[in-house]
Design a protein around this motif. Structure first.
Motif, PDB file in Angstrom:
ATOM      1  N   VAL A  56      -2.978   4.863  -3.206  1.00  0.00           N
ATOM      2  CA  VAL A  56      -4.114   5.682  -2.801  1.00  0.00           C
ATOM      3  C   VAL A  56      -3.611   7.119  -2.757  1.00  0.00           C
ATOM      4  O   VAL A  56      -2.762   7.466  -1.941  1.00  0.00           O
ATOM      5  CB  VAL A  56      -4.659   5.238  -1.420  1.00  0.00           C
ATOM      6  CG1 VAL A  56      -5.867   6.075  -1.035  1.00  0.00           C
ATOM      7  CG2 VAL A  56      -4.987   3.754  -1.411  1.00  0.00           C
ATOM      8  N   VAL A  91      -7.940  -3.813  -1.580  1.00  0.00           N
ATOM      9  CA  VAL A  91      -6.938  -4.803  -1.142  1.00  0.00           C
ATOM     10  C   VAL A  91      -7.516  -6.207  -1.281  1.00  0.00           C
ATOM     11  O   VAL A  91      -6.859  -7.108  -1.820  1.00  0.00           O
ATOM     12  CB  VAL A  91      -6.477  -4.532   0.309  1.00  0.00           C
ATOM     13  CG1 VAL A  91      -5.640  -5.697   0.837  1.00  0.00           C
ATOM     14  CG2 VAL A  91      -5.702  -3.226   0.392  1.00  0.00           C
ATOM     15  N   PHE A  98       0.181   4.908   0.320  1.00  0.00           N
ATOM     16  CA  PHE A  98      -0.877   5.837   0.692  1.00  0.00           C
ATOM     17  C   PHE A  98      -0.283   7.229   0.796  1.00  0.00           C
ATOM     18  O   PHE A  98       0.676   7.443   1.531  1.00  0.00           O
ATOM     19  CB  PHE A  98      -1.486   5.416   2.036  1.00  0.00           C
ATOM     20  CG  PHE A  98      -2.780   6.103   2.345  1.00  0.00           C
ATOM     21  CD1 PHE A  98      -3.981   5.543   1.965  1.00  0.00           C
ATOM     22  CD2 PHE A  98      -2.795   7.310   3.017  1.00  0.00           C
ATOM     23  CE1 PHE A  98      -5.186   6.160   2.240  1.00  0.00           C
ATOM     24  CE2 PHE A  98      -3.993   7.948   3.302  1.00  0.00           C
ATOM     25  CZ  PHE A  98      -5.189   7.367   2.912  1.00  0.00           C
ATOM     26  N   LEU A 110      -1.050  -1.132  -4.371  1.00  0.00           N
ATOM     27  CA  LEU A 110      -2.258  -0.308  -4.351  1.00  0.00           C
ATOM     28  C   LEU A 110      -1.817   1.099  -3.990  1.00  0.00           C
ATOM     29  O   LEU A 110      -1.263   1.323  -2.908  1.00  0.00           O
ATOM     30  CB  LEU A 110      -3.279  -0.823  -3.332  1.00  0.00           C
ATOM     31  CG  LEU A 110      -4.496   0.081  -3.108  1.00  0.00           C
ATOM     32  CD1 LEU A 110      -5.305   0.253  -4.395  1.00  0.00           C
ATOM     33  CD2 LEU A 110      -5.377  -0.467  -1.992  1.00  0.00           C
ATOM     34  N   LEU A 157       0.845  -1.190   0.000  1.00  0.00           N
ATOM     35  CA  LEU A 157       0.000   0.000   0.000  1.00  0.00           C
ATOM     36  C   LEU A 157       0.879   1.238   0.000  1.00  0.00           C
ATOM     37  O   LEU A 157       1.728   1.423   0.870  1.00  0.00           O
ATOM     38  CB  LEU A 157      -0.903   0.004   1.239  1.00  0.00           C
ATOM     39  CG  LEU A 157      -1.803   1.214   1.428  1.00  0.00           C
ATOM     40  CD1 LEU A 157      -2.813   1.309   0.293  1.00  0.00           C
ATOM     41  CD2 LEU A 157      -2.525   1.131   2.767  1.00  0.00           C
ATOM     42  N   VAL A 209     -10.628   1.356   0.376  1.00  0.00           N
ATOM     43  CA  VAL A 209      -9.246   0.861   0.392  1.00  0.00           C
ATOM     44  C   VAL A 209      -9.229  -0.619   0.758  1.00  0.00           C
ATOM     45  O   VAL A 209      -8.574  -1.431   0.095  1.00  0.00           O
ATOM     46  CB  VAL A 209      -8.365   1.685   1.361  1.00  0.00           C
ATOM     47  CG1 VAL A 209      -6.987   1.054   1.523  1.00  0.00           C
ATOM     48  CG2 VAL A 209      -8.247   3.134   0.884  1.00  0.00           C
TER      49      VAL A 209
END
Length: 126
Positions: free
Chosen positions: A46, A79, A14, A44, A12, A75
């Motif tokens: 964000v 995932v 972020f 991922l 992630l 979120v």
């Protein structure tokens, strides 16, 4: 990077959505993407729609899953979708590795730097 590859199911990245950080998000590129792509694990990202990373990833659709909202439920769903879909997981892992080699490989970067220096010397820059 080896631990991320061995132990990570997804990574992630972020970024900050606060108003105070918006200018930084528009102009700064998250350097951790270099390590994340080297791990060859799905990523991922964000980030706000106007973040520089969003522009970068729009040209590389398989390098990472992109989410431009910070809603925690969305979120978590993203995932779950990555980890729960083997085909998507494989595609994102391969895309991350390919993007890393294309954009962040040391030899490629050094060659670009060397060519820029040569162009500058030919143009009379010192």
């Amino acid at each position: 990077v080896a631990k991320l590859h061995e132990q990570g199911h997804a990574l992630l990245l972020f970024t900050d959505f606060s108003a105070a950080s918006r200018e930084g998000m528009r102009t700064l590129f998250p350097s951790k993407l270099v390590d994340y792509t080297a791990a060859a694990v799905p990523i991922l990202v964000v980030a706000p729609p106007d973040a520089s990373i969003v522009d970068h990833l729009r040209t590389l659709p398989n390098a990472a899953q992109l989410l431009t909202e910070s809603n925690p439920r969305r979120v978590a769903t993203a995932v779950d979708e990555i980890v729960g879909d083997e085909k998507r997981w494989q595609s994102l892992a391969k895309g991350a590795a390919e993007a890393g080699m294309k954009d962040f490989d040391y030899k490629v970067g050094f060659e670009s730097f060397r060519l820029a220096l040569q162009r500058g010397l030919r143009a009379g820059c010192r």
